[in-house]
Design an enzyme around this catalytic site. Structure first.
Site, PDB file in Angstrom:
ATOM      1  N   HIS A  49      54.305  32.912  37.333  1.00  0.00           N
ATOM      2  CA  HIS A  49      53.369  32.677  36.236  1.00  0.00           C
ATOM      3  C   HIS A  49      53.926  33.233  34.935  1.00  0.00           C
ATOM      4  O   HIS A  49      54.533  34.299  34.922  1.00  0.00           O
ATOM      5  CB  HIS A  49      52.031  33.361  36.544  1.00  0.00           C
ATOM      6  CG  HIS A  49      51.336  32.783  37.723  1.00  0.00           C
ATOM      7  ND1 HIS A  49      50.722  31.563  37.693  1.00  0.00           N
ATOM      8  CD2 HIS A  49      51.181  33.252  38.988  1.00  0.00           C
ATOM      9  CE1 HIS A  49      50.204  31.297  38.885  1.00  0.00           C
ATOM     10  NE2 HIS A  49      50.475  32.313  39.693  1.00  0.00           N
ATOM     11  N   LYS A 249      43.186  30.933  40.268  1.00  0.00           N
ATOM     12  CA  LYS A 249      43.751  29.958  39.349  1.00  0.00           C
ATOM     13  C   LYS A 249      43.472  28.518  39.754  1.00  0.00           C
ATOM     14  O   LYS A 249      44.029  27.594  39.182  1.00  0.00           O
ATOM     15  CB  LYS A 249      45.243  30.211  39.195  1.00  0.00           C
ATOM     16  CG  LYS A 249      45.514  31.577  38.578  1.00  0.00           C
ATOM     17  CD  LYS A 249      46.984  31.811  38.317  1.00  0.00           C
ATOM     18  CE  LYS A 249      47.220  33.185  37.724  1.00  0.00           C
ATOM     19  NZ  LYS A 249      46.975  34.288  38.685  1.00  0.00           N
ATOM     20  N   GLU A 336      47.731  41.136  44.122  1.00  0.00           N
ATOM     21  CA  GLU A 336      47.528  39.702  44.356  1.00  0.00           C
ATOM     22  C   GLU A 336      48.140  38.969  43.169  1.00  0.00           C
ATOM     23  O   GLU A 336      48.790  39.585  42.332  1.00  0.00           O
ATOM     24  CB  GLU A 336      46.025  39.409  44.489  1.00  0.00           C
ATOM     25  CG  GLU A 336      45.244  39.768  43.234  1.00  0.00           C
ATOM     26  CD  GLU A 336      43.782  39.353  43.287  1.00  0.00           C
ATOM     27  OE1 GLU A 336      43.461  38.406  44.021  1.00  0.00           O
ATOM     28  OE2 GLU A 336      42.975  39.964  42.588  1.00  0.00           O
ATOM     29  N   SER A 337      47.918  37.678  43.080  1.00  0.00           N
ATOM     30  CA  SER A 337      48.483  36.921  41.970  1.00  0.00           C
ATOM     31  C   SER A 337      48.108  37.591  40.646  1.00  0.00           C
ATOM     32  O   SER A 337      46.963  38.007  40.479  1.00  0.00           O
ATOM     33  CB  SER A 337      47.942  35.494  41.987  1.00  0.00           C
ATOM     34  OG  SER A 337      48.467  34.776  40.897  1.00  0.00           O
TER      35      SER A 337
END
Lengths: 476, 421
Positions: A49, A249, A336-337
């Site tokens: 990202h 997302k 996490e993300s």
């Protein structure tokens, strides 16, 4: 006595191990599974990202933006698949405000190369994107990476730099013992170390809570995916997000570094942290939402489905640093993300803190470079002919779908940490990742594993921990 | 660069039969490229009997059947390379292959693709659940049991009633395993009726139509599967779900022609068969590239594969020897009303080649129908069929006058017509 024990060999544990090996010390990685990269790292979107989505001022924002910028160098040093392919965040609404908010958030976080473009401009770049898309945020610096190959590459390099790895080591307890910590494993073994790094992903709360009075809670959040045959790589070469929701997302349609198309993930909070089963409902939801992005998505093109668990912390940000009440415990909780994108920056930061704490000196002999296994499918005729002359195993194709030779499979087993099971082979050299999904090559790979590891065929597993493949001989 | 007149990719029954017929026509510069260490293809693992009733009037096992063709190839001294995998073919017929002795670049005048099919994997049918070990395609299980001598499991559920699944049900029973059930999504089987009788009924194995597996349980090894009945739209009725304990799930859910090499050579593929679109010379849109056997479309019987391959061998010979087999316009056959596809799909116009067999499959089970071929406004072929089913390929052997009409037609339609009671 170790200077440092790292618990967990996902992308965070492995990356810290490698960064620590830039210092002189005695380092050990303990992993409960049969291989590195067996948890969240092996099953996620593989997106580097750019950093526009993380809330301004959070650790997520800080490490994401910094980490993403480190990928190019890291990927070339360690030869793992990474590509800056760009991403669109698609909006189906005439109101540009949510995209503008994202853009501003991105700029505040320090993300470059962001712009808002019209649906038509999006479709000029990616013609398969839905006509319903009105606007998109274009993040040119967004990338894709093969997360498990990255983790394997990093682990191999850490191992080259003398980090020790031990597998099937499930931690049952952790205790303070004078000036150090003692880690007890389920198999009865125990290890002592000055610092214990808690990089245990979805279990990082439990590990911390065993010894610390400051409690954390991870809510495991399942994400399910479908993967499409390479035949459909034309669908998109840019990562296609929908506008984010509070659960994450959203559903993306993205290429992988190996030209498959990845569709997912769903987001469902679950109870069992090891529950990576895909569900009928989850897969249907993923597909239905992905069709909004690409209406022509071919269901017949799916070759496999999988799910991964996000280590979502109720604090909604990364926790990184020494525990304030347990001496020598270093926590990485709730990664996490965008954890994958952040991992190089997190590792550098954590290793520096730990090295300062332990007063470690620089390792002058650190080897930064790791070479990838030679893949027959990527080689030119001349190099390939030479390689086969040198080692004939590279001329014997075992996996026809992904064109993987016996030479590659043996090399995957012989490396350190090497493949010990079918999944380990699959993630290192892609044998079985293709359209037949190991239909043809299973028996052949079993045989190679058995020869190389000196094990009976009955003892070869899919992924360790009793996942045996054969029940014994037929009637004589 | 090595040069050969005819390169045959795949040394299974189709490749062998094609090589023999091309040789017998007079072509001596042939090479067969086989990726396995033995000729014979998938027949080598089909140790049950029942092969060859049409060709040899006797029941042979798979390896015996293959051996007959291997013997004929050897008698003719036809060249072949084993353990040699073709990794690329270009549209100008350059072939790249790999073996332990190195990299081969071969230039061919004609290529016959006879590289068979693969099994549809779990992923392609979207079964949710665990990714534990113990899930195999039926063919993989067949190889493990029959070639390697290992049992993949002891308590087995089979999804799909394709022939390999049915054969493996019996095979697993012979080896002491329990086969708990065969689950079929459709209201009918895609396997041969004789296999249902001999492999399931004779062993009291339940066959559940209109059911599917909706979940697979077990962390490391499969522990059970959950099945449910499906409605007319094939969606599971969740209230009917039941769990079956097992350690193994075998999948026999369809075969797909393996056409990655063809695609690389720009061969046009059919969306229905997933094989090449061929004319009645079995030639693809790429001049000099032919297909036959299960890479072209999935057959029920190896006898039919070999018949088709024999034809491909002859046509490849004619092509190599400039018998001008391509410069004709072609008519595309239109499939309607229950007919899913025909092979060939294209009929060469005004050609004097007489023998012509149309092969086709239907999309559902139909009772009391007429299978008809219509050229422009004339029905040139009509045959009453008490029952047709997707599992059984229909073969239409057309008579000379019918072939002539076919070749002169501007539109050709093949369809089913139901007969009023």
């Amino acid at each position: 006595m170790y200077d440092c024990i790292i618990i967990g060999s996902g992308i965070i544990g492995s990356s810290i191990a490698r960064e620590l090996s830039k210092y002189k010390g005695n380092f050990l990685v303990l992993e409960k599974e049969n291989d590195v990269s067996c948890g969240t790292t092996k099953a996620n979107s593989g997106i580097v990202h750019a950093g526009f989505d993380a809330k301004v001022g959070t650790l997520k924002a800080k490490f994401n933006v910094k980490g993403a910028k480190m990928f190019e160098k890291l990927a070339s040093e360690l030869e793992f698949p990474y590509k800056k392919n760009g991403a669109f965040v698609l909006s189906f609404d005439d109101d540009k405000t949510p995209l503008e908010d994202l853009l501003n958030k991105g700029r505040s976080n320090g993300v470059d190369n962001l712009s808002i473009i019209s649906g038509d401009e999006v479709r000029k770049i990616e013609p398969n994107v839905s006509k319903e898309v009105k606007y998109a945020l274009y993040a040119k610096d967004s990338g894709i990476v093969s997360p498990y190959e990255m983790c394997i590459a990093i682990s191999e390099n850490a191992s080259t730099n003398n980090v020790k790895f031990e597998f099937l080591k499930e931690i049952v307890d952790i205790k303070t013992n004078k000036d150090h910590l003692k880690v007890l494993c389920k198999d009865g073994t125990h290890y002592e170390s000055k610092v214990v790094i808690n990089a245990s992903g979805v279990y990082s709360d439990e590990l911390n809570n065993k010894i610390s009075n400051i409690k954390y809670k991870i809510v495991p959040r399942k994400g399910e995916y479908c993967l499409l045959d390479k035949e459909y790589s034309y669908i998109t070469s840019t990562t296609l997000f929908q506008l984010p929701t509070k659960m994450g997302k959203g559903i993306l349609v993205a290429p992988t570094t190996h030209s498959n198309i990845l569709v997912g993930p769903s987001a469902l909070d679950i109870i069992d942290k090891s529950d990576t089963d895909t569900t009928y409902e989850g897969l249907n939801e993923v597909w239905a939402k992905a069709l909004l992005t690409v209406p022509s998505l071919p269901k017949g093109g799916i070759i496999t489905q999988f799910s991964g668990i996000r280590a979502h912390s109720i604090d909604d940000d990364f926790t990184i640093g020494f525990s304030s009440d347990v001496k020598g415990l270093y926590n990485l909780i709730g990664i996490e993300s965008p954890g994958l994108a952040s991992s190089p920056a997190i590792a550098e930061y954590a290793a520096k803190e730990i090295a300062d704490y332990l007063k470690l000196s620089k390792n002058e002999n650190f080897i930064a470079k790791r070479s990838a296994i030679k893949h027959v499918r990527n080689m030119n005729d001349k190099d390939l002919s030479l390689l086969i002359k040198e080692n004939k195993d590279y001329g014997h194709i075992i996996c026809r779908c992904e064109v993987v030779s016996e030479g590659e499979i043996k090399e995957a087993i012989r490396r350190n940490p090497g493949a010990k099971d079918l999944d380990g082979i699959k993630r290192r050299v892609r044998a079985g990742m293709g359209r037949c999904q190991m239909g043809f090559c299973t028996p052949k790979i079993l045989e190679i594993l058995s020869q190389e590891l000196g094990l009976d065929l009955e003892n070869i597993t899919k992924k360790g921990n009793g996942s045996v493949l054969l029940e014994g001989r037929i009637k004589e | 660069m090595e040069k050969h007149n005819l390169v045959i990719v795949g040394g299974g029954p189709a490749g062998l039969a094609a090589a023999i017929s091309a040789y017998d026509m007079g072509e001596t510069d042939i090479i067969i490229l086989e990726r396995e260490s033995k000729l014979g293809g998938i027949l080598n693992q089909c140790i049950h009997n029942g092969f060859g009733l049409h060709t040899f009037n006797e029941e042979l096992t798979g390896p015996e059947y293959a051996q007959r063709f291997i013997d004929e190839v050897n008698k003719r001294n036809i060249k072949y390379l084993l353990d040699t995998t073709v990794i690329n073919i270009t549209n100008d017929k350059h072939i790249k292959a790999l073996s332990t002795s190195g990299l081969y670049n071969i230039e061919a005048k004609a290529i016959i693709l006879s590289c068979g099919c693969r099994e549809r994997p779990r992923g392609a049918i979207n079964i949710a659940g665990s990714r534990a070990s113990g899930i195999y395609s039926a063919g993989t299980a067949q190889k493990l049991v029959n070639i390697d001598g290992y049992m993949p499991g002891k308590e087995v559920v089979i999804l799909g009633s394709g022939d390999i699944g049915l054969i493996m049900a019996r095979r697993m029973i012979f080896e002491g395993a329990k086969v708990k059930a065969v689950i079929e999504l459709m209201p009918y089987s895609s396997g041969l009726n004789r296999n249902i009788v001999q492999c399931l009924n004779d062993f009291n194995i339940p066959l559940l139509f209109s059911h599917t597996v909706i979940d697979i349980k077990g962390k490391n090894r499969v522990e059970s599967v959950v099945i449910a009945e499906v409605d007319e739209k094939l969606n599971p009725k969740l209230e009917t779900k039941q769990e079956i304990k097992c350690d193994t799930l075998l999948l026999s859910v369809g075969l797909l022609p393996e056409n990655e090499l063809a695609r690389g050579a720009d061969v046009n593929l059919s969306r229905i068969t997933r094989g090449a679109i061929v004319d009645d010379n079995l030639m693809t849109n790429i001049e000099g590239i032919f297909e036959c056997g299960n890479v072209l479309h999935v057959h029920d019987l190896v006898d039919y594969v070999c018949e088709e391959a024999k034809e491909a061998g002859i046509k490849a010979y004619e092509y190599i020897n400039n018998k001008d087999i391509n410069n004709y316009s072609k008519t595309e056959i239109i499939c309607e009303n229950g007919v899913r596809y025909t092979v060939p799909e294209l009929i060469i116009k005004n050609n004097d080649n007489i023998p012509l067999t149309l092969k086709l499959r239907v999309g559902n089970v139909y009772k009391k129908v007429k299978l008809e071929v219509k050229c422009d406004d004339e029905i040139i072929y009509s045959r009453l069929r008490p029952v047709v089913a997707p599992g059984e390929m229909e073969k239409l052997d057309l008579k000379p006058d019918q072939v002539l009409k076919l070749r002169n037609a501007n539109t050709i339609k093949v369809y089913l017509r139901s007969i009023e009671e």
